[in-house]
Design an enzyme around this catalytic site. Structure first.
Site, PDB file in Angstrom:
ATOM      1  N   GLU A  61     -12.456  -1.952  12.199  1.00  0.00           N
ATOM      2  CA  GLU A  61     -12.509  -1.298  10.882  1.00  0.00           C
ATOM      3  C   GLU A  61     -13.674  -1.805  10.027  1.00  0.00           C
ATOM      4  O   GLU A  61     -14.419  -1.016   9.455  1.00  0.00           O
ATOM      5  CB  GLU A  61     -11.181  -1.518  10.156  1.00  0.00           C
ATOM      6  CG  GLU A  61     -11.179  -0.974   8.740  1.00  0.00           C
ATOM      7  CD  GLU A  61      -9.835  -1.102   8.042  1.00  0.00           C
ATOM      8  OE1 GLU A  61      -8.891  -1.626   8.641  1.00  0.00           O
ATOM      9  OE2 GLU A  61      -9.743  -0.662   6.871  1.00  0.00           O
ATOM     10  N   GLU A  86       0.827  -1.213   0.000  1.00  0.00           N
ATOM     11  CA  GLU A  86       0.000   0.000   0.000  1.00  0.00           C
ATOM     12  C   GLU A  86       0.857   1.257   0.000  1.00  0.00           C
ATOM     13  O   GLU A  86       0.599   2.214   0.741  1.00  0.00           O
ATOM     14  CB  GLU A  86      -0.964  -0.022   1.202  1.00  0.00           C
ATOM     15  CG  GLU A  86      -1.924  -1.210   1.154  1.00  0.00           C
ATOM     16  CD  GLU A  86      -2.972  -1.228   2.241  1.00  0.00           C
ATOM     17  OE1 GLU A  86      -2.731  -0.675   3.328  1.00  0.00           O
ATOM     18  OE2 GLU A  86      -4.053  -1.808   2.009  1.00  0.00           O
ATOM     19  N   ASP A 133      -8.426  -8.953   4.457  1.00  0.00           N
ATOM     20  CA  ASP A 133      -8.201  -7.799   5.324  1.00  0.00           C
ATOM     21  C   ASP A 133      -9.283  -7.698   6.400  1.00  0.00           C
ATOM     22  O   ASP A 133     -10.070  -6.758   6.374  1.00  0.00           O
ATOM     23  CB  ASP A 133      -8.182  -6.525   4.462  1.00  0.00           C
ATOM     24  CG  ASP A 133      -7.612  -5.340   5.204  1.00  0.00           C
ATOM     25  OD1 ASP A 133      -7.049  -5.536   6.286  1.00  0.00           O
ATOM     26  OD2 ASP A 133      -7.741  -4.209   4.696  1.00  0.00           O
TER      27      ASP A 133
HETATM   28  C1  GCV Z   1      -2.431   0.598   8.361  1.00  0.00           C
HETATM   29  C2  GCV Z   1      -6.050  -2.068   5.650  1.00  0.00           C
HETATM   30  C3  GCV Z   1      -6.439  -0.763   6.267  1.00  0.00           C
HETATM   31  C4  GCV Z   1      -5.265   0.214   6.275  1.00  0.00           C
HETATM   32  C5  GCV Z   1      -4.111  -0.462   7.017  1.00  0.00           C
HETATM   33  C6  GCV Z   1      -3.761  -1.744   6.293  1.00  0.00           C
HETATM   34  C7  GCV Z   1      -2.635  -2.534   6.966  1.00  0.00           C
HETATM   35  O1  GCV Z   1      -5.815  -1.913   4.280  1.00  0.00           O
HETATM   36  O2  GCV Z   1      -7.533  -0.226   5.586  1.00  0.00           O
HETATM   37  O3  GCV Z   1      -5.679   1.383   6.919  1.00  0.00           O
HETATM   38  O4  GCV Z   1      -2.991   0.381   7.081  1.00  0.00           O
HETATM   39  O5  GCV Z   1      -4.896  -2.586   6.276  1.00  0.00           O
HETATM   40  O6  GCV Z   1      -2.939  -3.480   7.646  1.00  0.00           O
HETATM   41  O7  GCV Z   1      -1.489  -2.174   6.795  1.00  0.00           O
END
Ligand code: GCV
Length: 659
Positions: free
Chosen positions: A382, A275, A354
């Site tokens: 989340e 990411e 996720d």
């Molecule tokens: C910290 C998901 C979340 C991101 C998070 C990522 C991760 O994609 O939406 O906010 O980033 O996981 O675990 O690194």
């Protein structure tokens, strides 16, 4: 300073200890903490801290001979282990210094039972070597993600608007709560490391040392998320190549300074090539090269690197049906098994995607027998209601930990993983977790990391007993009704049958069925007029099922054998496909969504019945949140049902209102 809620450690929880004569014997900061706790309890409830006629809490070395007999000559174990036994009216707890601390909280959980009938000495030791919380807290307020990425409990308890929050009393209280459930490590900043956060490793190290100082008396080591590009962004080098000598020297020097400031520093946590975070791929190196660089500089000090396996292509083409995000972690990491250094720990999210409400267990867990593994859970909600919905997650975690990757009778996930890590749900909110009932998730995480065999219902009971000690017997049943089945209720009114990701992109709250369908994130459901689901079979799909050992590779491959709750994760099926339950997929979608929203509607009256029993402010907060949960559950119900009705044209067999 914000008010500090006592959570599962209200003074009343210490009554049984505080009304007795207690001896605390031993030395060092952890035993001092025990002494302080007992002293405070005795001051509150009339006991005394001196002779130990009722309770002895001692390190092995300091255990008086008489008390030693109560433990039947049992041998000392590791630092975190303790033994507890009772004979002749004396309860004895002995262990290493951390064991004495954990033993104290064990006695707190037992309450009066610890001082009832005699019982033989029993050993207690944590199943997981490290029980760790990762904070996705930013030092600077991030323009999109805010102070805490995916945080639903206000600001950070550590940081505020570019610097330390400075409320070390609150951090201390946090450490105390964590010690009471056995957590022994905390990463204090987000795995997405931005410019200011990167400097925690160098010129802002003092801020980290302050946190370490406050958490140390609770047996908690501090870890730091670092950017893989640190030698470039902080050191002015022109490369972060893990095989470059200057890069290694830079990390060695930086790490030396960290240990000068924090001698018991835990180590680094790294999100690399994920990411948008930098990583070894930029230099044509592997993740083992990257992890081993950091493991190498940490090794002389006993530190570890947690290297995350959450690596996938977040810029994929939705038209390309061959790329499957679920495959990515295993594709990247399984070939590296055996190449990671001894003090490198691969941190694997429990599912392949996720933290959706329902996912299969990640195949990485079975694929890397020569690699030390930490399994990562998400306590912050989340994708499970963002601490506006009640969603007690322990039943899900228990399922994950009990899953047997090689089939029934084989080793479980809990037996494979050395560590359990979770993303914390705590913030600067007066109740710590935004939703007061979300405290139970933090509590349950610690308890399961200590003993993955615990029953989620019993953990909930324990939490209720500690959190509401005066009224526990009156609030127990209503709280069980509200919380016990809340994960499955949440699942019913959100994305069906394991398909996941029907949330609003970006913030991830509330329904948006096609929100991610044509995006680069690799999170699709492929619904059309005929059917829905992702074909991950070897026969006709992405081949993901082949990442599992038998029997799961066969079970998931087979339309007939695949469990209903994961059907759409593994298969694309027509709406008329009949589930094991006997219902068609489309009717299952309608029924579960109506049922889920109804279950939520039934919660408010139950909670209303607790008025006058629990603190009025807490009562009001939960009431408001239940109203929002109901609004949101109805929105989910209507959007999901309407979407699938419009796609399929199949009416509800019961003629209920679909829009
Ligand atoms: C910290 C998901 C979340 C991101 C998070 C990522 C991760 O994609 O939406 O906010 O980033 O996981 O675990 O690194």
């Amino acid at each position: 300073m914000t008010e500090i809620h006592s959570a599962w450690l209200p003074p009343e929880a210490f009554r049984a200890i505080g009304s007795r004569r207690v001896l605390v014997a031993g030395e060092g900061p952890l035993v001092e903490t025990v002494r302080e706790e007992v002293g405070r309890a005795c001051a509150g409830f009339g006991g005394s801290l001196a002779d130990g006629a009722d309770l002895v809490l001692a390190t092995w070395e300091s255990l008086p001979d008489g008390a030693r007999k109560v433990l039947d000559g049992a041998e000392p174990g590791g630092d975190e282990e303790f033994l507890i036994g009772r004979r002749g009216g004396v309860t004895v707890v002995a262990g290493g210094p951390a064991g004495v601390l954990y033993g104290l909280f064990h006695v707190v959980r037992m309450g009066e039972r610890a001082f009832g009938a005699d019982f033989a000495a029993e050993p207690h030791r944590p199943a997981m070597r490290r029980r760790m919380l990762d904070h996705w807290d930013n030092v600077d307020v991030h323009p999109v993600m805010g102070q805490v990425e995916r945080g639903y409990a206000g600001g950070s308890i550590f940081w505020e608007e570019g610097g330390p929050r400075g409320d070390l009393e609150r951090v201390r209280a946090y450490g105390r709560l964590l010690a009471a459930v056995g957590v022994n490590a905390v990463a204090v900043n987000n795995v997405n490391v931005h410019a200011t956060e990167a400097r925690l490793l160098t010129d802002r190290l003092g801020d980290v040392a302050d946190l370490a100082g406050v958490l140390r008396p609770y047996g908690i080591k501090v870890h730091l998320s670092v950017t893989f590009a640190a030698p470039v962004v902080l050191g002015g080098l022109d490369t972060a190549d893990p095989l470059d000598e200057d890069v290694r020297a830079w990390w060695a020097e930086a790490t030396h300074r960290v240990y000068e400031a924090i001698p018991d520093f835990g180590g680094y946590l790294v999100k690399a090539d994920s990411e948008g975070q930098p990583g070894p791929f930029a230099y044509g190196r592997t993740h083992a090269d990257g992890a081993n660089l950091l493991a190498g500089v940490l090794a002389p000090y006993g530190g570890v690197v947690h290297w995350r396996a959450f690596v996938y292509d977040h810029r994929q083409d939705w038209r390309d049906r061959s790329t499957d995000r679920a495959r990515a972690a295993c594709d990247h990491f399984a070939p590296l098994d055996g190449q990671f250094a001894e003090n490198a720990i691969l941190q694997v999210k429990h599912g392949p995607m996720d933290f959706q409400v329902r996912e299969p267990v990640s195949p990485v867990i079975a694929a890397m027998p020569r690699t030390r593994l930490a399994v990562e859970l998400q306590v912050t909600q989340e994708y499970t209601g963002q601490q506006r919905h009640v969603c007690y997650l322990a039943p899900m975690w228990r399922e994950v930990l009990g899953f047997e990757p090689w089939g029934p009778g084989g080793r479980s996930v809990a037996g494979v993983a050395e560590e359990l890590v979770a993303v914390s749900n705590v913030g600067a909110d007066p109740y710590w977790t935004g939703h007061p009932l979300a405290q139970a998730n933090l509590y349950a995480f610690g308890r399961l990391a200590w003993d993955p065999g615990l029953d989620p219902g019993e953990i909930l009971d324990e939490w209720i007993g500690l959190t509401f000690p005066d009224v526990a017997e009156r609030v127990r049943e209503p709280l069980r009704t509200i919380m016990d089945g809340s994960w499955e209720t949440y699942e019913r009114y959100t994305a069906p049958l394991g398909v996941g990701f029907m949330v609003r992109p970006g913030h991830h709250y509330g329904p948006d069925v096609d929100g991610y369908e044509y995006t680069p994130w690799g999170t699709y459901h492929f619904a059309d007029r005929d059917g829905v689901g992702v074909d991950r079979t070897r026969a006709t799909g992405t081949g993901y099922t082949g990442q599992y050992p038998e029997p799961w590779s066969e079970v998931y491959e087979s339309l007939e054998r695949c469990p209903d709750e994961l059907l759409l994760f593994f298969h694309h099926v027509p709406y008329g496909h009949v589930l094991k339950s006997g219902k068609t997929v489309i009717q299952h979608i309608y029924d579960t969504h109506f049922a889920g929203a109804e279950e939520v509607a039934a919660l408010r009256p139950v909670w209303d019945g607790l008025a006058g029993l629990v603190d009025p402010a807490l009562h009001a907060r939960v009431g408001e949140l239940l109203d929002e949960q109901l609004r949101s559950a109805r929105e989910w119900r209507d959007q999901i049902n309407t979407y699938f009705f419009r796609k399929s044209g199949v009416p509800d067999a019961h003629g209920r209102r679909i829009h």
